[in-house]
Motif scaffolding. Sequence first.
Motif, PDB file in Angstrom:
ATOM      1  N   PRO A  90       0.697  -1.103   0.227  1.00 42.34           N
ATOM      2  CA  PRO A  90       0.026  -0.038  -0.047  1.00 42.34           C
ATOM      3  C   PRO A  90       0.814   1.427  -0.007  1.00 42.34           C
ATOM      4  O   PRO A  90       2.007   1.471   0.449  1.00 42.34           O
ATOM      5  CB  PRO A  90      -0.778  -0.108   1.281  1.00 42.34           C
ATOM      6  N   LEU A  91       0.327   2.181  -0.879  1.00 42.49           N
ATOM      7  CA  LEU A  91       0.867   3.541  -0.809  1.00 42.49           C
ATOM      8  C   LEU A  91       0.032   4.467  -0.117  1.00 42.49           C
ATOM      9  O   LEU A  91      -1.403   4.598  -0.503  1.00 42.49           O
ATOM     10  CB  LEU A  91       1.375   3.876  -2.314  1.00 42.49           C
ATOM     11  N   THR A  92       0.131   5.297   0.754  1.00 42.79           N
ATOM     12  CA  THR A  92      -0.521   6.499   1.359  1.00 42.79           C
ATOM     13  C   THR A  92      -0.107   7.682   1.258  1.00 42.79           C
ATOM     14  O   THR A  92       1.105   8.167   1.060  1.00 42.79           O
ATOM     15  CB  THR A  92      -0.870   6.010   2.741  1.00 42.79           C
ATOM     16  N   TRP A  93      -1.022   8.648   1.099  1.00 38.63           N
ATOM     17  CA  TRP A  93      -0.985  10.212   0.981  1.00 38.63           C
ATOM     18  C   TRP A  93      -1.626  10.875   2.204  1.00 38.63           C
ATOM     19  O   TRP A  93      -3.064  10.653   2.123  1.00 38.63           O
ATOM     20  CB  TRP A  93      -0.989  10.843  -0.378  1.00 38.63           C
ATOM     21  N   PHE A  94      -0.987  11.657   2.997  1.00 40.22           N
ATOM     22  CA  PHE A  94      -1.858  12.369   3.911  1.00 40.22           C
ATOM     23  C   PHE A  94      -1.881  13.821   3.926  1.00 40.22           C
ATOM     24  O   PHE A  94      -0.964  14.489   3.406  1.00 40.22           O
ATOM     25  CB  PHE A  94      -1.152  11.862   5.222  1.00 40.22           C
ATOM     26  N   ARG A  95      -3.030  14.594   4.093  1.00 43.69           N
ATOM     27  CA  ARG A  95      -3.229  15.872   4.050  1.00 43.69           C
ATOM     28  C   ARG A  95      -2.802  16.596   5.407  1.00 43.69           C
ATOM     29  O   ARG A  95      -3.222  16.301   6.400  1.00 43.69           O
ATOM     30  CB  ARG A  95      -4.469  16.401   3.644  1.00 43.69           C
TER      31      ARG A  95
END
Length: 397
Positions: free
Chosen positions: A222-227
């Motif tokens: 999994p790859l994740t992007w957080f704001r």
Amino acid sequence: MKRWDADVAVIGLGAWGAMALWQLAARGVDVIGFEQHRPGNAFGSSFGGSRMFRITCLEHPGLVPLARRSLELWRRLEDESGDRLFLPGGGLLIGPEHGTIVGGTLRAAREHGIDVHALTGAQLRERFPRQAAVPEHHRAVWEPSAGILRPEASIRAATGLATAAGARVFTDSRVRAVEPVGDGVEVRTAERVHRVRRVVVTVGSWLPTLIEGLPLQTLRMPLTWFRPVVDDSGFDLEHFPVFMRETDEGPVLWGNGREGGHQVKLGLEGYGPGARPIGPDDDADRSVRSEDWSDVARLLPGLLPGLAEVPDRVAVSFFSRTPDGQFAVGALDDASRVIVGGGCNAHGFKHASGIGELLAELATGAAPRLSLDFLAPGRFGARTAPAAAPLAALDAR
């Protein structure tokens, strides 16, 4: 009627395959490439907008010369394509002073004369405020030569240069079999059989479907992007550069700041519970679930306060790994005209341009620029092929 459809076929135009195609075409080799999707797609492992580049390779001392050569080739690819593919800006390696990340980085720097700067916890917090939650006993290493690479754009750039130099590319064309026949190789697709003198197989997670005997395992990662909670510049790449951060509890968090329309990209070096062995064609396992991001999210309040508790985006990539964590690059003894490049172990993109050059050297019988015998598939028990004769020395078509 021609005896050969091409001198060399490259199967799989992900990062390594696209770079091999570019290198072969640049050498004037009659080369064809096969890609089951389109170059720069999101179905393998080379996507997501960014990949870390660093010269201080912790995985094996022999990878440092490869990283240095790869950087030269990344810059060449930029120059020839006119695309901005490498964003320098430095990188941080953070953790316990004698831990895997900081200790390994400093050893690599000493052994290979790499320019790095050691930072105390206080110096790190002053220079990079968003890394403020670093324990006093932790240290950081700043590598000025590090940065991020653009995976999708790099693959498209290499493929474009290859076709401009004469390579023929078959997209949406999956290879069903690779069969050594006589002094050549048959490459079978649903449409036809192509006969070539040599073949380079770089299909990533799909390598076990074409080549038997290599102990490769396909994993989903999994790859994740957080704001950021507050929309300021603190988490922009300029102020929050690419990093790897080892915790006292064991997990290693990696990531980079906002750039190019992407939010803060984060992941776990140990891959987390979402990274489990699967078959490369198990498309159902691309669906996203909470376990794909929950372990990263749990670390954020203590490590990187200021990011939202739920990711802005989650994606699933596939990659292949070997038992020893090193790549498998070389010719196979049972089919000496078949050259494989696989087992990226989730740290192979930074080396893609150099690996592409090595694959081109092996496919043409040229003497390799670098000694990378530790990557030979033969270390897993299979015998490797003797050095191939130069293509020009083989019988004509």
